[in-house]
Scaffold this motif. Structure first.
Motif, PDB file in Angstrom:
ATOM      1  N   VAL A 292       5.160   4.316  -7.298  1.00  0.00           N
ATOM      2  CA  VAL A 292       5.128   3.155  -8.201  1.00  0.00           C
ATOM      3  C   VAL A 292       4.702   3.542  -9.615  1.00  0.00           C
ATOM      4  O   VAL A 292       4.432   2.674 -10.445  1.00  0.00           O
ATOM      5  CB  VAL A 292       4.190   2.061  -7.640  1.00  0.00           C
ATOM      6  N   GLN A 293       4.651   4.827  -9.891  1.00  0.00           N
ATOM      7  CA  GLN A 293       4.145   5.312 -11.182  1.00  0.00           C
ATOM      8  C   GLN A 293       4.896   4.706 -12.367  1.00  0.00           C
ATOM      9  O   GLN A 293       4.287   4.256 -13.342  1.00  0.00           O
ATOM     10  CB  GLN A 293       4.239   6.839 -11.230  1.00  0.00           C
TER      11      GLN A 293
ATOM     12  N   VAL B 212      10.183   9.583  -9.953  1.00  0.00           N
ATOM     13  CA  VAL B 212      10.793   8.547  -9.126  1.00  0.00           C
ATOM     14  C   VAL B 212      11.751   7.753  -9.994  1.00  0.00           C
ATOM     15  O   VAL B 212      11.373   7.261 -11.060  1.00  0.00           O
ATOM     16  CB  VAL B 212       9.715   7.616  -8.517  1.00  0.00           C
ATOM     17  N   GLU B 213      12.979   7.636  -9.539  1.00  0.00           N
ATOM     18  CA  GLU B 213      14.003   6.971 -10.353  1.00  0.00           C
ATOM     19  C   GLU B 213      14.059   5.481 -10.035  1.00  0.00           C
ATOM     20  O   GLU B 213      13.716   5.065  -8.959  1.00  0.00           O
ATOM     21  CB  GLU B 213      15.362   7.627 -10.087  1.00  0.00           C
TER      22      GLU B 213
ATOM     23  N   PHE C  93       0.874  -1.177   0.000  1.00  0.00           N
ATOM     24  CA  PHE C  93       0.000   0.000   0.000  1.00  0.00           C
ATOM     25  C   PHE C  93       0.908   1.222   0.000  1.00  0.00           C
ATOM     26  O   PHE C  93       1.542   1.538   1.011  1.00  0.00           O
ATOM     27  CB  PHE C  93      -0.874  -0.034   1.250  1.00  0.00           C
ATOM     28  N   LEU C  94       1.008   1.898  -1.160  1.00  0.00           N
ATOM     29  CA  LEU C  94       1.991   2.957  -1.339  1.00  0.00           C
ATOM     30  C   LEU C  94       1.412   4.149  -2.089  1.00  0.00           C
ATOM     31  O   LEU C  94       0.465   3.989  -2.873  1.00  0.00           O
ATOM     32  CB  LEU C  94       3.185   2.420  -2.149  1.00  0.00           C
ATOM     33  N   PRO C  95       1.974   5.344  -1.886  1.00  0.00           N
ATOM     34  CA  PRO C  95       1.573   6.487  -2.706  1.00  0.00           C
ATOM     35  C   PRO C  95       1.784   6.167  -4.181  1.00  0.00           C
ATOM     36  O   PRO C  95       2.804   5.587  -4.566  1.00  0.00           O
ATOM     37  CB  PRO C  95       2.510   7.603  -2.224  1.00  0.00           C
TER      38      PRO C  95
ATOM     39  N   LEU D 260       4.130  -3.392 -12.710  1.00  0.00           N
ATOM     40  CA  LEU D 260       3.293  -3.404 -11.513  1.00  0.00           C
ATOM     41  C   LEU D 260       1.864  -3.085 -11.931  1.00  0.00           C
ATOM     42  O   LEU D 260       1.638  -2.473 -12.985  1.00  0.00           O
ATOM     43  CB  LEU D 260       3.776  -2.370 -10.496  1.00  0.00           C
ATOM     44  N   VAL D 261       0.894  -3.459 -11.096  1.00  0.00           N
ATOM     45  CA  VAL D 261      -0.505  -3.140 -11.368  1.00  0.00           C
ATOM     46  C   VAL D 261      -1.167  -2.612 -10.097  1.00  0.00           C
ATOM     47  O   VAL D 261      -0.822  -3.020  -8.985  1.00  0.00           O
ATOM     48  CB  VAL D 261      -1.293  -4.370 -11.878  1.00  0.00           C
TER      49      VAL D 261
END
Length: 297
Positions: free
Chosen positions: A245-246, A296-297, A239-241, A254-255
């Motif tokens: 994970v964009q 995000v890298e 459960f993450l912002p 990822l989904v």
């Protein structure tokens, strides 16, 4: 009334110590005491209560502190307005949380260092509650964190942007592609959780507690980068912002799980104490952070 006396007064007030103020300013303790006494004589008030080794502002001292802070801010801005040199060479202490430090800060600080290579940056990571306490105690210059909207007449808020927090997994996870999942179905999966101080985990657990349920993660860590790597290996659900994970979502590695009975938003926030001297280093960081795209890298 001299500027150096006002500056000395502010240092004593913030550090609550004549000796530490003297050390910071490069004066003797006797010189600091003389400057404060001269200021008290000119104002015809007592600025500090001195009981044993404890130094606290009197009522009149607290009032003068507000004006003194503004005076020094105005002097700083006046000097900057007429200065030919715009090079920044000072220090900047930023408080943040682990997830922001790992995801947003690498690109943001790289750009800041590119623009202002002579600024020394110190990063302190902790929970939002601890960071806000540090702001109030003048331990850090500015704080960048994720949480519910936080407000106080002690702070100046310069950024407040909503961010979705989502359930995420590998495309190979058994729940991937399923519609109308329930919270029960998701938390029954092997769960990888951020540290307990993370605001979004705390809010999720609060919601579960209100339903008489509990989260049982098999893995807990403060590193969101590590969590993402485990998700990519199909080792569970987290459960993450969404911004963290964009890239994984865009690449299809990822989904986002379609959970229908729980939604959460937190806010990216930047603030500083209203009495904090606004240095050019801090102002430049704020200006950059306000317009800097999240990557995000």
């Amino acid at each position: 009334m001299e500027i150096r006396e006002i500056k000395t007064f502010l240092y004593v007030a913030k550090l609550k110590s004549f000796s530490r103020a003297a050390e910071q300013l490069g004066y003797t303790q006797a010189a600091v005491t003389i400057q404060v006494k001269h200021l008290e004589k000119e104002l015809d008030v007592h600025l500090f209560d001195r009981i044993g080794k404890q130094i606290t502002l009197t009522h009149q001292g607290a009032i003068f502190y507000e004006y003194a802070s503004q005076i020094m801010n105005d002097i700083t801005h006046a000097k900057e307005a007429v200065s030919d040199s715009r090079e920044l060479t000072g220090r900047l202490c930023i408080g943040t949380i682990e997830s922001v430090c790992a995801s947003i800060f690498p690109a943001l600080l790289r750009e800041y260092h590119h623009l202002f290579p002579k600024v020394t940056i110190n990063i302190i990571t902790d929970s939002p509650e601890a960071l806000l306490n540090m702001v109030n105690k003048n331990v850090i210059d500015i704080v960048y964190f994720l949480d519910r909207p936080m407000h106080s007449n002690k702070w100046v808020k310069v950024l407040e942007e909503p961010e979705d927090v989502i359930f995420v997994a590998s495309p190979e996870n058994p729940l991937a592609g399923k519609r109308n999942l329930t919270l029960d179905e998701v938390i029954s999966q092997p769960f990888i959780a951020t540290e307990k101080d993370a605001s979004y985990r705390f809010l999720l657990e609060q919601h579960l507690a209100s339903l008489g349920k509990k989260l049982h993660p098999f893995l807990e860590t403060g590193s969101t980068d590590f969590i993402v790597k485990q998700l990519l290996r199909n080792l569970g659900v987290s459960f993450l912002p969404a911004f963290i994970v964009q890239r994984g979502l865009e690449l299809g590695r990822l989904v986002q799980l379609d959970v229908t009975d729980y939604r959460l938003q937190v806010w990216r926030q930047i603030l500083y104490h209203k009495d904090k001297w606004m240095t050019r280093e801090t102002a430049s960081f704020i200006e950059l952070a306000q317009r800097f795209p999240i990557s995000v890298e």
